[in-house]
Design a protein around this motif. Sequence first.
Motif, short mmCIF file in Angstrom:
data_model
loop_
_atom_site.label_atom_id
_atom_site.label_comp_id
_atom_site.label_asym_id
_atom_site.label_seq_id
_atom_site.Cartn_x
_atom_site.Cartn_y
_atom_site.Cartn_z
N GLY A 39 28.42 16.13 96.84
CA GLY A 39 29.05 16.53 98.09
C GLY A 39 30.19 17.51 97.82
N ARG A 40 31.12 17.60 98.76
CA ARG A 40 32.19 18.61 98.65
C ARG A 40 33.06 18.35 97.42
NH1 ARG A 40 35.71 21.66 102.00
NH2 ARG A 40 36.55 23.23 100.56
N SER A 84 42.63 16.29 98.71
CA SER A 84 41.44 16.71 99.45
C SER A 84 40.62 17.71 98.64
CB SER A 84 41.84 17.35 100.78
OG SER A 84 42.45 18.62 100.56
N ALA A 85 39.34 17.83 98.98
CA ALA A 85 38.47 18.80 98.30
C ALA A 85 39.02 20.21 98.47
CB ALA A 85 37.06 18.69 98.84
N ARG A 86 39.54 20.51 99.63
CA ARG A 86 40.08 21.85 99.88
C ARG A 86 41.27 22.12 98.96
NH1 ARG A 86 42.19 24.28 105.71
NH2 ARG A 86 42.99 26.26 104.89
N ASP A 87 42.18 21.14 98.83
CA ASP A 87 43.33 21.34 97.95
C ASP A 87 42.92 21.40 96.48
OD1 ASP A 87 45.24 21.55 99.95
OD2 ASP A 87 45.62 19.40 100.01
N LEU A 88 41.94 20.58 96.09
CA LEU A 88 41.45 20.67 94.73
C LEU A 88 40.94 22.08 94.43
CD1 LEU A 88 39.46 17.31 94.42
CD2 LEU A 88 41.48 17.94 93.08
N ALA A 110 32.82 20.16 89.91
CA ALA A 110 31.86 20.81 89.02
C ALA A 110 32.28 22.24 88.73
CB ALA A 110 30.47 20.77 89.63
N ARG A 111 32.70 22.96 89.76
CA ARG A 111 33.11 24.36 89.56
C ARG A 111 34.36 24.44 88.69
NH1 ARG A 111 31.37 25.29 95.14
NH2 ARG A 111 33.50 25.08 95.91
N LEU A 112 35.32 23.57 88.94
CA LEU A 112 36.54 23.57 88.14
C LEU A 112 36.23 23.23 86.68
CD1 LEU A 112 39.04 21.74 90.55
CD2 LEU A 112 38.94 24.20 90.06
N ALA A 113 35.35 22.26 86.47
CA ALA A 113 35.03 21.85 85.10
C ALA A 113 34.28 22.95 84.35
CB ALA A 113 34.21 20.56 85.13
#
Length: 227
Positions: free
Chosen positions: A15-16, A134-138, A22-25
């Motif tokens: 999910g989000r 939140s996913a947005r802040d991450l 995944a993108r950050l990693a």
Amino acid sequence: MDDRRPASLGILGAGRVGTVLARLAVSAGYRVRIAGSGDPSRVGAGALATTATAQWAGDVAQESDAVILAIPLGRYRELPVAQLQGRLVIDAMNHWWELDGLRPDLADLRTSTSETVQKFLGRARVVKAFNHMSARDLEEEARTPGAPGRKAIAIAGDDPADVETVAGIVDDLGFDPVVAGRLAAGAMLEPGTDVFGAAASAEHLRELLAGFATSQRGIMQARARRS
């Protein structure tokens, strides 16, 4: 490379939150495997736009050095328990009654949800992290070490070596790690606390954690645990 740094990260949940992590990693240089709720071919394009590899959940758990849990908490009993034995598991899940339903096992103030997950997973080594932002802040707040305005992620776990490893992952993904305490301290990061939803500096996050005991949620929890 730090010998304690896992070479690969598995993410259970596409999910989000799972997709952002995944993108950050991948950007941090990790080999990333990701699983959704079934057939790997159904994993969304957002995750596959990176070099993350979509696999079945059991394979992700079996083949990754550390595994992030990013599924709805109400489905924790669907986790591949056998493949997670002995594995470092990072619990990024939260209890949402609107999604999970009324679940006494997840709403019990005498324990934290991460302790519930640890009990279910047996010999997996559970550390709480990545759940309170939140996913947005991450996605938007990740910064290189020392960058102005860098935000912090709180961590709770029982094994100092595992906590140190997760702190390294948090730093790699773009945030300052702040150790909240043992796994039971993960209760301070859950929905309904001042920490939850905070995209704060390390200094501010430590202040929020220090204030938990005198907060309404902290007082309620202390009464429940005494009972």
